[in-house]
Design an enzyme around this catalytic site. Structure first.
Site, PDB file in Angstrom:
ATOM      1  N   LYS A  35       0.816  -1.215   0.000  1.00 25.76           N
ATOM      2  CA  LYS A  35       0.000   0.000   0.000  1.00 25.76           C
ATOM      3  C   LYS A  35       0.855   1.273   0.000  1.00 25.76           C
ATOM      4  CE  LYS A  35      -3.917  -2.295   2.275  1.00 25.76           C
ATOM      5  NZ  LYS A  35      -4.910  -2.199   3.389  1.00 25.76           N
ATOM      6  N   TYR A  88     -12.473  -1.505  -3.365  1.00 31.07           N
ATOM      7  CA  TYR A  88     -12.954  -1.680  -1.989  1.00 31.07           C
ATOM      8  C   TYR A  88     -14.464  -1.492  -1.875  1.00 31.07           C
ATOM      9  CZ  TYR A  88      -8.250  -2.037  -0.005  1.00 31.07           C
ATOM     10  OH  TYR A  88      -6.976  -2.464   0.331  1.00 31.07           O
ATOM     11  N   PHE A 100     -15.162   4.089   7.429  1.00 28.13           N
ATOM     12  CA  PHE A 100     -13.811   4.453   6.991  1.00 28.13           C
ATOM     13  C   PHE A 100     -13.637   4.416   5.482  1.00 28.13           C
ATOM     14  CE2 PHE A 100     -13.791  -0.082   8.183  1.00 28.13           C
ATOM     15  CZ  PHE A 100     -13.346  -0.660   7.000  1.00 28.13           C
ATOM     16  N   ARG A 137      -2.282 -14.519   4.777  1.00 29.07           N
ATOM     17  CA  ARG A 137      -2.918 -13.758   5.863  1.00 29.07           C
ATOM     18  C   ARG A 137      -2.125 -13.948   7.172  1.00 29.07           C
ATOM     19  NH1 ARG A 137      -7.276 -10.122   4.590  1.00 29.07           N
ATOM     20  NH2 ARG A 137      -7.556 -10.188   6.836  1.00 29.07           N
ATOM     21  N   THR A 189      -5.376  -6.934  10.829  1.00 32.90           N
ATOM     22  CA  THR A 189      -5.647  -5.646  10.174  1.00 32.90           C
ATOM     23  C   THR A 189      -5.050  -4.489  10.970  1.00 32.90           C
ATOM     24  OG1 THR A 189      -7.740  -6.595   9.417  1.00 32.90           O
ATOM     25  CG2 THR A 189      -7.501  -4.196   9.241  1.00 32.90           C
ATOM     26  N   ARG A 208       2.641  -6.625   8.967  1.00 37.68           N
ATOM     27  CA  ARG A 208       1.956  -5.466   9.553  1.00 37.68           C
ATOM     28  C   ARG A 208       2.558  -5.080  10.908  1.00 37.68           C
ATOM     29  NH1 ARG A 208      -4.152  -7.080   7.527  1.00 37.68           N
ATOM     30  NH2 ARG A 208      -4.212  -5.736   5.682  1.00 37.68           N
ATOM     31  N   HIS A 255      -2.082  -5.472   1.581  1.00 42.98           N
ATOM     32  CA  HIS A 255      -3.379  -6.134   1.421  1.00 42.98           C
ATOM     33  C   HIS A 255      -3.140  -7.609   1.169  1.00 42.98           C
ATOM     34  CE1 HIS A 255      -7.424  -7.039  -0.104  1.00 42.98           C
ATOM     35  NE2 HIS A 255      -6.831  -7.704  -1.087  1.00 42.98           N
ATOM     36  N   GLU A 261      -9.676 -10.175  -7.410  1.00 41.80           N
ATOM     37  CA  GLU A 261      -8.732  -9.067  -7.218  1.00 41.80           C
ATOM     38  C   GLU A 261      -7.550  -9.159  -8.177  1.00 41.80           C
ATOM     39  OE1 GLU A 261      -9.989  -8.641  -2.512  1.00 41.80           O
ATOM     40  OE2 GLU A 261      -7.988  -9.383  -3.001  1.00 41.80           O
TER      41      GLU A 261
HETATM   42  P1  IDP Z   1      -7.970  -6.599   5.847  1.00 41.74           P
HETATM   43  O1  IDP Z   1      -7.176  -5.698   4.928  1.00 41.74           O
HETATM   44  O2  IDP Z   1      -7.151  -7.097   7.002  1.00 41.74           O
HETATM   45  O3  IDP Z   1      -8.670  -7.709   5.099  1.00 41.74           O
HETATM   46  P2  IDP Z   1     -10.572  -5.288   6.049  1.00 41.74           P
HETATM   47  O4  IDP Z   1     -11.459  -5.363   7.242  1.00 41.74           O
HETATM   48  O5  IDP Z   1     -10.958  -6.074   4.822  1.00 41.74           O
HETATM   49  O6  IDP Z   1      -9.092  -5.691   6.527  1.00 41.74           O
HETATM   50  O7  IDP Z   1     -10.434  -3.756   5.668  1.00 41.74           O
HETATM   51  C1  IDP Z   1      -9.859  -3.361   4.454  1.00 41.74           C
HETATM   52  C2  IDP Z   1      -8.914  -2.214   4.706  1.00 41.74           C
HETATM   53  O8  IDP Z   1      -9.655  -1.079   5.177  1.00 41.74           O
HETATM   54  C3  IDP Z   1      -7.877  -2.444   5.801  1.00 41.74           C
HETATM   55  O9  IDP Z   1      -6.745  -3.189   5.355  1.00 41.74           O
HETATM   56  C4  IDP Z   1      -7.508  -1.029   6.195  1.00 41.74           C
HETATM   57  O10 IDP Z   1      -6.625  -0.419   5.243  1.00 41.74           O
HETATM   58  C5  IDP Z   1      -8.877  -0.342   6.108  1.00 41.74           C
HETATM   59  N1  IDP Z   1      -9.555  -0.343   7.416  1.00 41.74           N
HETATM   60  C6  IDP Z   1     -10.113  -1.402   8.047  1.00 41.74           C
HETATM   61  N2  IDP Z   1     -10.646  -1.045   9.233  1.00 41.74           N
HETATM   62  C7  IDP Z   1     -10.406   0.286   9.360  1.00 41.74           C
HETATM   63  C8  IDP Z   1     -10.712   1.248  10.391  1.00 41.74           C
HETATM   64  O11 IDP Z   1     -11.322   0.936  11.421  1.00 41.74           O
HETATM   65  N3  IDP Z   1     -10.305   2.538  10.159  1.00 41.74           N
HETATM   66  C9  IDP Z   1      -9.645   2.915   9.012  1.00 41.74           C
HETATM   67  N4  IDP Z   1      -9.340   2.042   8.039  1.00 41.74           N
HETATM   68  C10 IDP Z   1      -9.724   0.743   8.198  1.00 41.74           C
HETATM   69 MG    MG Z   2     -10.179  -7.636   3.669  1.00 40.62          MG
END
Ligand code: IDP
Ligand code: MG
Length: 140
Positions: free
Chosen positions: A11, A51, A59, A87, A93, A104, A117, A128
């Site tokens: 990212k 997304y 968010f 993962r 996350t 991370r 991601h 994707e």
């Molecule tokens: P992931 O990337 O671990 O699969 P997801 O829940 O699918 O997590 O969320 C996608 C992306 O959205 C995250 O990787 C992060 O960049 C962003 N994101 C997720 N939760 C939050 C939040 O609470 N605040 C701001 N950004 C968020």
């Molecule tokens: Mg995700």
């Protein structure tokens, strides 16, 4: 049966901070083969599309702004049990909850700017991957 491909993005935060090389080393060290890769950038529109599943989340706007603010690296990766193993390699996350040694835990800034991601299912890995590579020579 679990599939052997997943999709990743390094990212904008991690690219800006100069972590592309270290992240790729970590990915390759655990046995992933890079089967397609490019340095690219998402427009706001494309980031929103990628997304779209998060459209209703509070968010979403912040996420679209973040993901379109600078260059990214996108790649299709191959290994047995690819989605789950990737993962595990990237961690939770929110980096505050990411296991020590995960990408991370090392490179994410916060829950939004979290460095990488990783697809969450075989189905999404295929969707994707084709989002970024369909129609190119590298995608089959
Ligand atoms: P992931 O990337 O671990 O699969 P997801 O829940 O699918 O997590 O969320 C996608 C992306 O959205 C995250 O990787 C992060 O960049 C962003 N994101 C997720 N939760 C939050 C939040 O609470 N605040 C701001 N950004 C968020
Ligand atoms: Mg995700």
């Amino acid at each position: 049966m679990s599939g052997n491909r997943t999709f990743t993005m390094i990212k904008p935060d991690a690219v800006e901070s100069g972590h592309i090389g270290n992240i790729l080393v970590m990915i390759c060290k655990v046995g992933f083969k890079i089967v397609a890769m490019k340095y690219t950038r998402l427009s706001k529109e494309k980031a929103g599309e990628f997304y779209a599943v998060h459209k209703e989340r509070p968010f979403y706007g912040e996420l679209v702004d973040f993901m379109s603010r600078g260059p990214i690296v996108v790649a299709i990766l191959e290994k047995s049990n690819a989605v789950e193993d990737f993962r595990t390699l990237i961690g939770a996350t929110n980096p505050a909850n990411a296991a020590p040694g995960t990408i991370r835990s090392l490179y994410a800034k916060n829950v939004g700017e979290n460095a990488v991601h990783g697809s969450d299912s075989d189905e999404n890995a295929a969707i994707e991957g084709s989002f970024h590579f369909a129609g190119t020579e590298m995608f089959s």
